[in-house]
Design an enzyme around this catalytic site. Sequence first.
Site, PDB file in Angstrom:
ATOM      1  N   CYS A   1      10.885  21.765  -1.316  1.00 22.31           N
ATOM      2  CA  CYS A   1       9.939  22.876  -1.249  1.00 22.31           C
ATOM      3  C   CYS A   1       8.507  22.401  -1.427  1.00 22.31           C
ATOM      4  CB  CYS A   1      10.336  23.931  -2.270  1.00 22.31           C
ATOM      5  SG  CYS A   1      11.935  24.622  -1.835  1.00 22.31           S
TER       6      CYS A   1
ATOM      7  N   PRO B   1       5.115 -12.335  -0.549  1.00 25.08           N
ATOM      8  CA  PRO B   1       5.424 -11.362   0.505  1.00 25.08           C
ATOM      9  C   PRO B   1       6.436 -10.326   0.029  1.00 25.08           C
ATOM     10  CG  PRO B   1       6.721 -13.335   0.832  1.00 25.08           C
ATOM     11  CD  PRO B   1       5.823 -13.614  -0.352  1.00 25.08           C
TER      12      PRO B   1
HETATM   13  C1  LIG Z   1       2.609  -5.167  -3.653  1.00 14.62           C
HETATM   14  C2  LIG Z   1       2.175  -6.555  -3.923  1.00 14.62           C
HETATM   15  C3  LIG Z   1       2.592  -7.594  -3.097  1.00 14.62           C
HETATM   16  C4  LIG Z   1       3.437  -7.384  -1.859  1.00 14.62           C
HETATM   17  O1  LIG Z   1       2.781  -6.672  -0.880  1.00 14.62           O
HETATM   18  P1  LIG Z   1       3.425  -6.543   0.600  1.00 14.62           P
HETATM   19  O2  LIG Z   1       2.424  -5.774   1.335  1.00 14.62           O
HETATM   20  O3  LIG Z   1       4.720  -5.836   0.446  1.00 14.62           O
HETATM   21  O4  LIG Z   1       3.611  -7.931   1.111  1.00 14.62           O
HETATM   22  C5  LIG Z   1       2.206  -8.877  -3.434  1.00 14.62           C
HETATM   23  N1  LIG Z   1       1.441  -9.125  -4.532  1.00 14.62           N
HETATM   24  C6  LIG Z   1       1.004  -8.139  -5.342  1.00 14.62           C
HETATM   25  C7  LIG Z   1       0.177  -8.486  -6.518  1.00 14.62           C
HETATM   26  C8  LIG Z   1       1.363  -6.823  -5.081  1.00 14.62           C
HETATM   27  O5  LIG Z   1       0.924  -5.847  -5.863  1.00 14.62           O
END
Ligand SMILES: *Cc1c(COP(=O)(O)O)cnc(C)c1O
Length: 419
Positions: free
Chosen positions: A343, A276
Amino acid sequence: MDHFHQVAGVLHAEDVPLPRIAAEVGTPVYVYSRATLTRHARVFRDALSVLPSARIAFAVKSNPNLAVLKVLAAEGYGADVVSVGEMERALAAGMAPDSIVFSGVGKTEAEMARALEAGCGQFNLESEEEGLELAEIARRLGKTAACALRVNPDVDAGTHGKISTGKAENKFGVPYDRAAAIYARLSQTEGLQMRALALHIGSQLSKLEPLEAAFTKVGALMQDIRAAGYSVTHMDLGGGIGVPYKAGEVFPQPEEYAAMVARVTGNWGVTLMFEPGRVITGNTGVLVTRVVRVKEGATNPWVVVDAAMNDLARPALYDAWHDFAAVEPTGETFTANIVGPICESSDTFAMAREIDSVKRGDLAVFRTAGAYGATMANTYNSRPLVPEVMVDGDKWAVVADRIEPATILAAERVPDWLA
Ligand SMILES: *Cc1c(COP(=O)(O)O)cnc(C)c1O
C-alpha cells in the site's frame, strides 16, 4: 552473460526450470546461478591479473548470502564489510580474517573491538576521529590495526545521486585537501599502522573516466604523503563498476577497467585492492514472481505481481530499472504498469512498459536482481522475508528460508502493563 535461458519455451536457471522451483518453494523467490557467479568472479579476477599485485575484497553488502560468499571464497575472494554482521558472514563462509576490509562511516566501538579480535585485515578509516578511537581500542587490546584512510576525491561519478559517494558533499571519507595531514597524524599514532589510501566514488558507474580521474587524484596524494616521509604500501580503489539492467546497454568490461588501472597505477609500487560488488553478483540472480491479477487501468493495465518493494527495493529507492520477462512467453506483448501489492504508490516496478503478455497465475522474472536485491528485503506490510535459492547445473537448494510473518510475530512482546 548469464545462465538464465529458455529451454523449450520455459525459462531455466542453468538446467533447472524456474516453474519447478516456484512450485516447490513458492513465490516470490530469488534464484541465483552458481555458474554465472563463478564466471563473473573469474572474469574479474583474470582481468586484474595484468596488475602486478591485486587483492579482491567482494563487497558483501551487494549480496551477503552465505552460499554466495562460499562460492566467492573458493574463488580466492576476500570481503569488504560495512558491519560486524557482514564480517561474521565472511568468516562463516571461510574467508581469512586477513582478507577482510572493514569499511563504513559509522563503525562503533564494539564493532571495532570485535573486528580487531577477529584479526580483520584492514580498517578503512573515514575520519581522523575514527582513527583515534580505533587506536585507543587497539592499544587496550594489545593489537595494531592496519588501516587505510578513505579520501573523498570530490569527483562526480555520474551515477544516481543516492548511490554517489565521492562528491565533497557526500558523507564518505575525509576531504581531499586535508587527507595528507590526517594521514601524517594517524601514522604517528600508536596502535595504528597506516598503509593505504582508499576511495569509492559510487555505484552503478557506466563510464571509466570518473574512476580514472579519482584514481589519478589519489595517486598524486599518495606521492605527497610519501614525499612527507610516510609509508603507503597498499591502495584500495573501491568498487562501483555498473552492470546493464536493460537489454542492449553497454558497460565497461573488466579488461577495460584493468587496462585503465594498469595505466594509472603503473608506477605506484603498491598492492592494489578492489571492492567489487554489483559487477560480480548483479547478473547472477533473478527474482521470480507470480502474477496475482491484471487490473484494468485508466491508461494501461496494471500487472499486479506477488513481489513487492519490500522484496526488491531498488525501483522504489532509486527509480531503478529491472527487465521483466515471462517465464513461459507466448511471443505476444502488451504495454502495462507492473506493481506489487504494497500500500504505497512507490511499490511500482515499471510504468507504461512494453512487456511479455502475462495473465493471472503466470510466472515472470525481474532480471539482474542478484545485487542489492534480497539483502535489502524487509517485511513491510507484514509480508514474509523473501527466500533465496541457488542452482548449480541440475541441482538446486534453498539457501535462505522464507521467514514467515508468524516467526516475526513470535519475536514481539506485549508488556505486562498492556496485557
Ligand atoms: C558499496 C561499496 C562497494 C561496492 O560497490 P559496487 O557498486 O557494488 O561495486 C565497494 N566499496 C565500498 C566502500 C562500498 O560502500
